[in-house]
Design a protein around this motif. Structure first.
Motif: not given
Length: 338
Positions: A37-43, A123-127, A142-148
């Motif tokens: 569960k470490d490959n979810l990207i939010v876009y 691992p990433l949020v982008t938009g 959510y600073p502790e949750m988002v890596e990039r």
């Protein structure tokens, strides 16, 4: 058949005081969540856009590759798929739809990520554009949750100049008599066309028009053809109340406007721990690079990486400039590899 799923939020209390009853968050996923569960990207989506309008950055061999990542595109409140004026039952329908902030959108998305996908690290949020606002919001909320994070052609706070531009858009749309304070029986077509013409002077840069890229690259037959076919055609299918709901969200975008930061914008920026690429367009008339430079100067782990492009706001837009898409995709690959 709908090509998206619905996450039921139940009765969702909003930041400005109202409650969206039976609130819905529409989303689409590409790829599969892995066992760790470490490959979810939010876009997240952008102003007036829906999940299908985000797909230009997803594909085999691209940074957002469904063979490697599970990419979720959550639809913003007000975009016609998630809870919106156009699909909410009385009494909160049409122009009674409540005020929604970027904070509300990201809180709903956080519930989707943690409750539906059971994910604790991203691992990433982008938009792009308003998707960039939500990307910044994720990093601060959510600073502790988002890596990039990689916000492109957008800002962490709506500037005063950007606010004024949007007042012009709103005035053009609501000047149509058919608007009727949001209780229209038929769409305010004149207002939507007028709004499109206001937008047309801002979405692309002066150099874009000077070099006639609307004709030479996009293939329109004349400037008037571009204004009608591209711009009016873009806004006419959309619901006016939905557009105004998202416009209010945009105008009131501010990652520090919450109990965490109490309006301290620099504190909100400095709290973003994620490794960050802030990517403005050098010629963006909405989100000039100076605003991005200020953001990066107040973030602990951020790089300023501009598009050296004459495509204005659409340098990062939905597949419009292929050269800029390649640049963006390359930077996203670099960020994910870091």
């Amino acid at each position: 058949m709908a090509d998206y799923e619905i996450f039921d939020l139940g009765d969702f209390a909003l930041q400005r005081g109202a409650t969206l009853r039976n609130a819905k968050l529409a989303y689409k996923t590409f790829g599969e969540l892995n066992a760790k569960k470490d490959n979810l990207i939010v876009y997240p989506t952008w102003y007036s856009g829906q999940h299908a309008d985000n797909e230009w950055l997803i594909g085999s061999g691209m940074a957002l590759d469904p063979a490697k990542y599970c990419i979720v595109i959550p639809n913003m409140f007000g975009n016609g798929l998630s809870s919106s004026p156009s699909n909410t039952p009385e009494p909160y329908n049409a122009s009674r739809f409540p005020l929604v902030t970027a904070y509300d959108n990201v809180r709903a998305q956080h519930r989707l990520v943690t409750e539906k996908f059971k994910v604790q690290k991203l691992p990433l949020v982008t938009g792009w554009s308003m998707g960039a606002l939500q990307t910044f919001q994720w990093g601060a909320q959510y600073p502790e949750m988002v890596e990039r994070i990689a916000p492109f052609c957008g800002s962490a706070k709506c500037s005063r100049h950007n606010f004024v531009f949007l007042e012009g858009v709103k005035a053009a749309l609501t000047a149509d008599a058919a608007w009727n304070n949001g209780w229209y029986e038929k769409k305010p077509e004149k207002g939507l066309r007028a709004m499109a013409r206001v937008y047309a002077g801002w979405g692309f840069s002066q150099a874009f028009y000077r070099q006639k890229l609307d004709l030479e690259t996009l293939g329109f037959s004349s400037l008037e053809d571009f204004l009608i076919a591209f711009w009016e055609g873009f806004f006419l299918p959309k619901d006016a109340n939905n557009l105004l709901t998202m416009l209010w969200t945009w105008q009131n975008g501010d990652i520090s406007d919450n109990e965490l930061y109490k309006g301290d914008f620099k504190k909100a920026l400095s709290s973003i721990r994620a490794k960050t690429y802030v990517m403005p367009s050098r010629t963006d008339l909405y989100f000039p690079p100076e605003d991005s430079e200020f953001e990066v100067a107040n973030m602990p782990n951020a790089k300023f990486i501009p598009f050296e492009s004459i495509w204005g706001h659409f340098a990062g837009g939905p597949g419009t400039s292929q050269q800029d898409v390649k640049f963006l995709d390359g930077k996203l690959k670099d960020l994910l590899a870091s």
